[in-house]
Design a protein around this motif. Structure first.
Motif, PDB file in Angstrom:
ATOM      1  N   GLY A 127      86.444  79.208  27.416  1.00 24.29           N
ATOM      2  CA  GLY A 127      86.455  79.958  28.665  1.00 24.29           C
ATOM      3  C   GLY A 127      87.756  80.724  28.839  1.00 24.29           C
ATOM      4  O   GLY A 127      88.820  80.279  28.403  1.00 24.29           O
ATOM      5  N   CYS A 144      90.283  81.864  31.481  1.00 22.63           N
ATOM      6  CA  CYS A 144      90.662  81.422  32.828  1.00 22.63           C
ATOM      7  C   CYS A 144      91.755  82.331  33.393  1.00 22.63           C
ATOM      8  O   CYS A 144      92.538  82.910  32.643  1.00 22.63           O
ATOM      9  CB  CYS A 144      91.176  79.979  32.710  1.00 22.63           C
ATOM     10  N   GLU A 147      89.793  75.892  27.979  1.00 22.07           N
ATOM     11  CA  GLU A 147      88.422  75.479  28.340  1.00 22.07           C
ATOM     12  C   GLU A 147      87.625  75.508  27.041  1.00 22.07           C
ATOM     13  O   GLU A 147      87.082  76.531  26.664  1.00 22.07           O
ATOM     14  CB  GLU A 147      87.813  76.467  29.327  1.00 22.07           C
ATOM     15  N   CYS A 201      83.548  68.292  23.948  1.00 19.97           N
ATOM     16  CA  CYS A 201      84.449  69.161  24.686  1.00 19.97           C
ATOM     17  C   CYS A 201      85.803  68.468  24.788  1.00 19.97           C
ATOM     18  O   CYS A 201      85.939  67.312  24.407  1.00 19.97           O
ATOM     19  CB  CYS A 201      83.869  69.518  26.044  1.00 19.97           C
ATOM     20  N   TYR A 206      91.981  68.919  28.457  1.00 12.37           N
ATOM     21  CA  TYR A 206      93.069  69.766  27.959  1.00 12.37           C
ATOM     22  C   TYR A 206      94.471  69.173  28.027  1.00 12.37           C
ATOM     23  O   TYR A 206      95.387  69.650  27.382  1.00 12.37           O
ATOM     24  CB  TYR A 206      93.014  71.157  28.576  1.00 12.37           C
ATOM     25  N   ALA A 215      82.363  74.054  28.256  1.00 13.86           N
ATOM     26  CA  ALA A 215      83.695  74.655  28.144  1.00 13.86           C
ATOM     27  C   ALA A 215      84.278  74.957  29.527  1.00 13.86           C
ATOM     28  O   ALA A 215      85.393  74.541  29.839  1.00 13.86           O
ATOM     29  CB  ALA A 215      83.640  75.928  27.299  1.00 13.86           C
ATOM     30  N   VAL A 216      83.516  75.642  30.372  1.00 16.83           N
ATOM     31  CA  VAL A 216      84.099  76.034  31.669  1.00 16.83           C
ATOM     32  C   VAL A 216      84.285  74.834  32.596  1.00 16.83           C
ATOM     33  O   VAL A 216      85.106  74.870  33.500  1.00 16.83           O
ATOM     34  CB  VAL A 216      83.310  77.151  32.400  1.00 16.83           C
ATOM     35  N   MET A 257      85.747  72.242  31.696  1.00 15.90           N
ATOM     36  CA  MET A 257      87.026  71.628  31.315  1.00 15.90           C
ATOM     37  C   MET A 257      88.190  72.067  32.188  1.00 15.90           C
ATOM     38  O   MET A 257      89.192  71.382  32.275  1.00 15.90           O
ATOM     39  CB  MET A 257      87.342  71.938  29.843  1.00 15.90           C
ATOM     40  N   CYS A 258      88.058  73.250  32.820  1.00 16.20           N
ATOM     41  CA  CYS A 258      89.097  73.655  33.768  1.00 16.20           C
ATOM     42  C   CYS A 258      88.468  73.956  35.118  1.00 16.20           C
ATOM     43  O   CYS A 258      88.730  73.275  36.091  1.00 16.20           O
ATOM     44  CB  CYS A 258      89.896  74.847  33.270  1.00 16.20           C
ATOM     45  N   SER A 259      87.591  74.968  35.162  1.00 14.53           N
ATOM     46  CA  SER A 259      87.108  75.440  36.474  1.00 14.53           C
ATOM     47  C   SER A 259      86.489  74.327  37.295  1.00 14.53           C
ATOM     48  O   SER A 259      86.896  74.069  38.420  1.00 14.53           O
ATOM     49  CB  SER A 259      86.045  76.528  36.336  1.00 14.53           C
ATOM     50  N   ARG A 304      83.008  84.363  35.314  1.00 14.64           N
ATOM     51  CA  ARG A 304      83.638  83.712  34.169  1.00 14.64           C
ATOM     52  C   ARG A 304      83.131  84.324  32.871  1.00 14.64           C
ATOM     53  O   ARG A 304      81.929  84.486  32.679  1.00 14.64           O
ATOM     54  CB  ARG A 304      83.319  82.215  34.167  1.00 14.64           C
TER      55      ARG A 304
END
Ligand SMILES: [Zn+2]
Ligand SMILES: [Zn+2]
Length: 338
Positions: free
Chosen positions: A36, A38, A61, A83, A86, A142-143, A145-147, A333
């Motif tokens: 992703g 970010c 991500e 996944c 991070y 993936a997204v 993992m942060c968002s 995104r």
């Protein structure tokens, strides 16, 4: 392998050929399938906050497929869909033991303090690798993992409770997750504040009440009784001020976004009179990631509306996506798909 790296802050990322990672001990090498893009990556490219050592492969991500494992790895084998949490901690300090790697004094975040996922492969310790439940696409994992994970953590820190009103300032990757997760946490109504009509429409599709930030969002939210929790996902002292000013009595304003700006707070006018709280929130925990993957697998967290575009691992496409984030474009995104 190919890796898209930050060489000089303020300049576009550059594609470089780097050595293939070779796993030892508890390390896992993953073929990246989705990474992703970010807003934080756009900040890192600009030079605030500083990341390094340079050159550095960005991307935090990350999801993909296990390619190879070190001799001490027990839980994963090649071809597993996984996944990446991070924050890579030392694994030994009191914070790592509590799985609060964001506070590890020797912690290094992928794509920030160690090589990230804008590359064909990434290598991380086994404790940072999480299996993806069958139904969840790699782009969605993936997204998360942060968002999604950072949004969930922020809502938890804001203690969103049943029947409460939440205001989400900034409808990007985090905001679209925050709206859904606020409802899952029991919020009765969610205001979504942004300057872009396309993003307000996307938020309204999720059941949020759109508030155009080109007008007077504070007046609009206060006219409806104020909110119990306001979250700044933009990363701006101006927006954080709006969060604080939008609160109902006993409200909580939560700072999430990155900014170097400062703001003044009146101890009486801002805090005492309404018993308001200002809360900082950083990253998320591995346990929250596992919860989110479960919510996505059950179909309760819809990331189809979040992942709006994929691009290849190429200099021009990724730099253009970062430019779009800098200029607050319409895309919620973008994910690098491989
Ligand atoms: Zn991020
Ligand atoms: Zn540690």
């Amino acid at each position: 392998m190919r890796a898209l790296q930050l060489i000089t802050p303020g300049e576009p990322l550059e594609m470089r050929e780097v050595a293939d990672p070779i796993p030892g001990g508890d390390e896992v090498v993953i073929d990246v399938k989705a990474a992703g893009i970010c807003s934080s990556d756009a900040h890192y490219r600009e030079g605030f906050p500083q990341v390094g050592p340079l050159p550095l492969t960005l991307g935090h991500e990350v999801a993909g497929v296990v390619a190879a494992v070190g001799p001490e790895v027990a839980a994963f084998t090649p071809s597993d869909r996984v996944c990446v949490h991070y924050q890579v901690g030392c694994g030994r300090c009191e914070y790592c033991e509590r799985r609060l790697e964001m506070f590890c004094p020797d912690g290094r975040m992928i794509g920030n303090g160690r090589p990230g996922g804008y590359a064909e492969q990434i290598m991380v310790p086994e404790r940072n690798v999480i299996a993806i439940p069958g139904a969840v696409p790699v782009e969605h994992a993936a997204v998360m993992m942060c968002s999604s994970a950072t949004s969930l953590h922020a809502l938890r820190k804001g203690r969103v409770g049943a029947g409460e009103t939440v205001a989400v300032f900034g409808v990007g990757g985090l905001g679209m997750s925050a709206i859904q997760l606020a409802f899952i946490a029991g919020a009765a109504q969610v205001f979504a504040v942004d300057i872009k009509q396309a993003k307000l429409d996307a938020a309204a599709d999720l059941g949020a009440i759109p508030v155009d930030a080109n007008g007077d969002p504070v007046a609009e939210i206060l006219a409806a009784g104020g909110c119990d929790v306001a979250i700044d996902l933009v990363g701006s002292a101006t927006v954080m001020r709006q969060c604080l000013d939008s609160l109902a009595p006993m409200g909580r304003a939560v700072a999430v976004g990155l900014t170097a700006d400062t703001m003044a707070i009146g101890p009486y006018t801002d805090l005492v009179s309404g018993e308001s709280e200002v809360i900082g929130t950083s990253d998320h925990t591995v346990g929250e990631i596992v919860e989110l993957l479960g919510l996505a697998a059950d179909g309760r967290l819809d990331l189809d509306r979040v992942v709006q575009r994929t691009v290849p691992l190429e200099e021009a496409a990724v730099n253009a996506a970062l430019d779009d984030l800098v200029h607050f474009g319409d895309t919620i995104r973008t994910v690098i798909a491989m």
